[in-house]
Design an enzyme around this catalytic site. Structure first.
Site, PDB file in Angstrom:
ATOM      1  N   CYS A 179      35.868 -62.504  84.672  1.00 11.43           N
ATOM      2  CA  CYS A 179      35.063 -62.402  85.799  1.00 11.43           C
ATOM      3  C   CYS A 179      36.031 -62.439  86.850  1.00 11.43           C
ATOM      4  O   CYS A 179      37.024 -63.492  87.039  1.00 11.43           O
ATOM      5  CB  CYS A 179      34.080 -63.310  85.855  1.00 11.43           C
ATOM      6  SG  CYS A 179      33.355 -63.250  87.611  1.00 11.43           S
ATOM      7  N   GLN A 215      43.608 -70.167  65.270  1.00 19.54           N
ATOM      8  CA  GLN A 215      42.098 -70.348  65.135  1.00 19.54           C
ATOM      9  C   GLN A 215      42.040 -70.354  63.660  1.00 19.54           C
ATOM     10  O   GLN A 215      40.773 -70.635  63.090  1.00 19.54           O
ATOM     11  CB  GLN A 215      41.647 -68.843  65.530  1.00 19.54           C
ATOM     12  CG  GLN A 215      41.429 -68.729  66.969  1.00 19.54           C
ATOM     13  CD  GLN A 215      40.401 -69.714  67.451  1.00 19.54           C
ATOM     14  OE1 GLN A 215      39.447 -70.262  66.964  1.00 19.54           O
ATOM     15  NE2 GLN A 215      40.590 -70.058  68.978  1.00 19.54           N
ATOM     16  N   THR A 251      60.849 -87.531  74.971  1.00 20.56           N
ATOM     17  CA  THR A 251      60.401 -88.460  74.189  1.00 20.56           C
ATOM     18  C   THR A 251      59.017 -88.085  73.640  1.00 20.56           C
ATOM     19  O   THR A 251      58.146 -87.593  74.364  1.00 20.56           O
ATOM     20  CB  THR A 251      60.100 -89.936  74.834  1.00 20.56           C
ATOM     21  OG1 THR A 251      61.371 -90.339  75.470  1.00 20.56           O
ATOM     22  CG2 THR A 251      59.562 -90.977  74.073  1.00 20.56           C
ATOM     23  N   GLY A 260      49.428 -74.527  71.844  1.00 22.39           N
ATOM     24  CA  GLY A 260      49.692 -73.455  71.164  1.00 22.39           C
ATOM     25  C   GLY A 260      50.685 -72.555  71.916  1.00 22.39           C
ATOM     26  O   GLY A 260      51.586 -71.765  71.303  1.00 22.39           O
ATOM     27  N   GLY A 315      45.999 -78.249  67.905  1.00 24.15           N
ATOM     28  CA  GLY A 315      45.290 -79.427  67.479  1.00 24.15           C
ATOM     29  C   GLY A 315      43.959 -79.341  68.182  1.00 24.15           C
ATOM     30  O   GLY A 315      42.771 -79.600  67.553  1.00 24.15           O
ATOM     31  N   HIS A 316      43.496 -78.904  69.273  1.00 18.86           N
ATOM     32  CA  HIS A 316      42.184 -78.706  69.830  1.00 18.86           C
ATOM     33  C   HIS A 316      41.173 -77.691  69.172  1.00 18.86           C
ATOM     34  O   HIS A 316      40.175 -77.705  69.687  1.00 18.86           O
ATOM     35  CB  HIS A 316      42.214 -78.834  71.351  1.00 18.86           C
ATOM     36  CG  HIS A 316      42.381 -77.668  72.207  1.00 18.86           C
ATOM     37  ND1 HIS A 316      41.377 -76.584  72.547  1.00 18.86           N
ATOM     38  CD2 HIS A 316      43.692 -76.704  72.221  1.00 18.86           C
ATOM     39  CE1 HIS A 316      41.899 -75.374  72.754  1.00 18.86           C
ATOM     40  NE2 HIS A 316      43.202 -75.602  72.780  1.00 18.86           N
TER      41      HIS A 316
END
Length: 391
Positions: free
Chosen positions: A339, A193, A251, A84, A214-215
């Site tokens: 953090c 999202q 490719t 993304g 995708g993830h």
């Protein structure tokens, strides 16, 4: 039994209750199965002219068509990318450099993904771009009037995400895109999202560029796409061969593209088949269980209604989000806080919404997904309640 009759990924079988679907989703076994032949048997280069290329070329075209169908686009308008962040970069840098303007104007908003905000900083530093960052209201939404006031004749591109990854807030994309077009500006929407969780149609939203990841929708990491409306000119992100409409040379990774296509096919069925309503009911049950057990201490961050069906962001009085999650290894979730050297700082998204630091540091992002069940929700709520009671 998963509650929705889809195969359970092996990685979820014996681990903690997973409530971090907005960070990443497990790969759906059906997606992995579709990819497997392209990691073994079908190794040919889709650009070659011999028989070994035929199946990779066909599979690549089919995957592109499935992604296009999911978002209401045409096959030739889908450009595969590796992430993304790369898709956002291609849209933003590509539009700015293709504009040919000496000092192009870009507009985005305060809770946008860092892939957009950091690219804006780079374009200012390297190419003299002028960037306007719009504020958001207490729900994390952009006011259309604020965009209208910021637009001018030099505005090249407006970028506003469809849904926030921390709060699930849904932006008024169609209204914002229409305003951008009144000034001749392009409109990009990072829908990482949103795609696969709610209906997204590029024509209905009126966007010129849209990012798909995708993830976030049960495909592997490394598979993403950018919708580029026909006629929109972009400077390539990778130079070389003519792959991906000449916008991203190299490719093609056929196996990952096939995975994204398979995930898009499943998502298209889920979105119209009741999955969003099922997940929203579980999300609301989680919220209600927490609020009932901790009266007056649980505060919703973001809009109550105009948000993703799977996302619950709440702050609990008297606790630090990261400390609470550290105390409950039975749950995998996140906070949004950062953090640095052991010092936790509030989420930039929540501070941009005007939340006080203490409330922002108390936030939990609990995001549900395809394999979330009633048992998961009850166990997670009870575990959080018990851990909170002793703090």
């Amino acid at each position: 039994m998963t509650g929705n009759r889809t195969p359970l990924p092996p990685g979820l079988a014996d681990g903690p209750v997973y409530l971090d679907y907005n960070a990443t989703t497990p790969v759906d076994p059906r997606v992995a199965e579709a990819m497997l032949p392209h990691l073994t048997d079908f190794f040919g280069n889709p650009s070659s002219g011999h028989p070994y290329s035929a199946e990779p070329r066909r599979a690549l075209a089919e995957a592109r068509a499935r992604v296009a169908e999911l978002i209401g686009a045409r096959e030739e308008e889908v450009v595969f990318t590796s992430s993304g962040s790369e898709a956002d970069l291609l849209a933003l840098r590509g539009a700015v450099l293709a504009s040919g303007r000496a000092r192009p104007h870009v507009i985005t908003q305060a809770t946008e993904h860092p892939a957009v905000l950091e690219t804006c900083h780079a374009l200012t530093r390297l190419h003299g771009a002028r960037v306007t960052v719009l504020p958001v209201d207490g729900d994390g939404l952009v006011e259309p009037a604020a965009l209208a006031a910021a637009l001018d004749a030099q505005t090249v591109l407006v970028l506003v995400m469809a849904a926030n990854n921390e709060t699930g807030a849904l932006q008024p994309i169609a209204e914002l895109a229409a305003l951008a077009h009144e000034y001749g500006a392009l409109f990009h929407c990072d829908a990482a999202q949103a795609v696969g969780k709610i209906p997204i149609d590029v024509e209905e939203r009126g966007v010129d560029l849209l990012t798909v990841v995708g993830h976030k929708m049960y495909a592997p990491k490394g598979a993403a796409a950018l919708y580029v409306r026909d006629g929109v000119r972009l400077e390539p992100v990778v130079y070389g061969g003519g792959q991906e409409r000449g916008l991203r040379a190299g490719t093609e990774n056929v196996a990952l593209a096939v995975g994204l296509g398979a995930a898009a096919r499943i998502a298209a069925r889920d979105v119209v088949g009741g999955a969003p309503a099922r997940i929203a009911a579980l999300r609301d049950a989680l919220h209600q269980r927490l609020a009932a057990a901790l009266p007056g201490r649980v505060h919703l961050n973001g809009p109550e209604k105009e948000r993703l069906p799977n996302t619950l962001n709440v702050s609990i009085d008297g606790v630090m989000g990261h400390e609470l999650l550290a105390a409950v290894p039975e749950i995998a979730a996140s906070t949004g806080s950062a953090c640095h050297s052991g010092i936790h700082t509030p989420s930039p998204v929540l501070t941009a919404m005007g939340l006080e630091p203490a409330r922002a540091l108390g936030a939990l992002r609990l995001s549900l997904g395809r394999w979330s069940t009633t048992a998961d929700i009850e166990m997670a709520a009870d575990t959080l309640i018990k851990a909170t009671a002793v703090r």
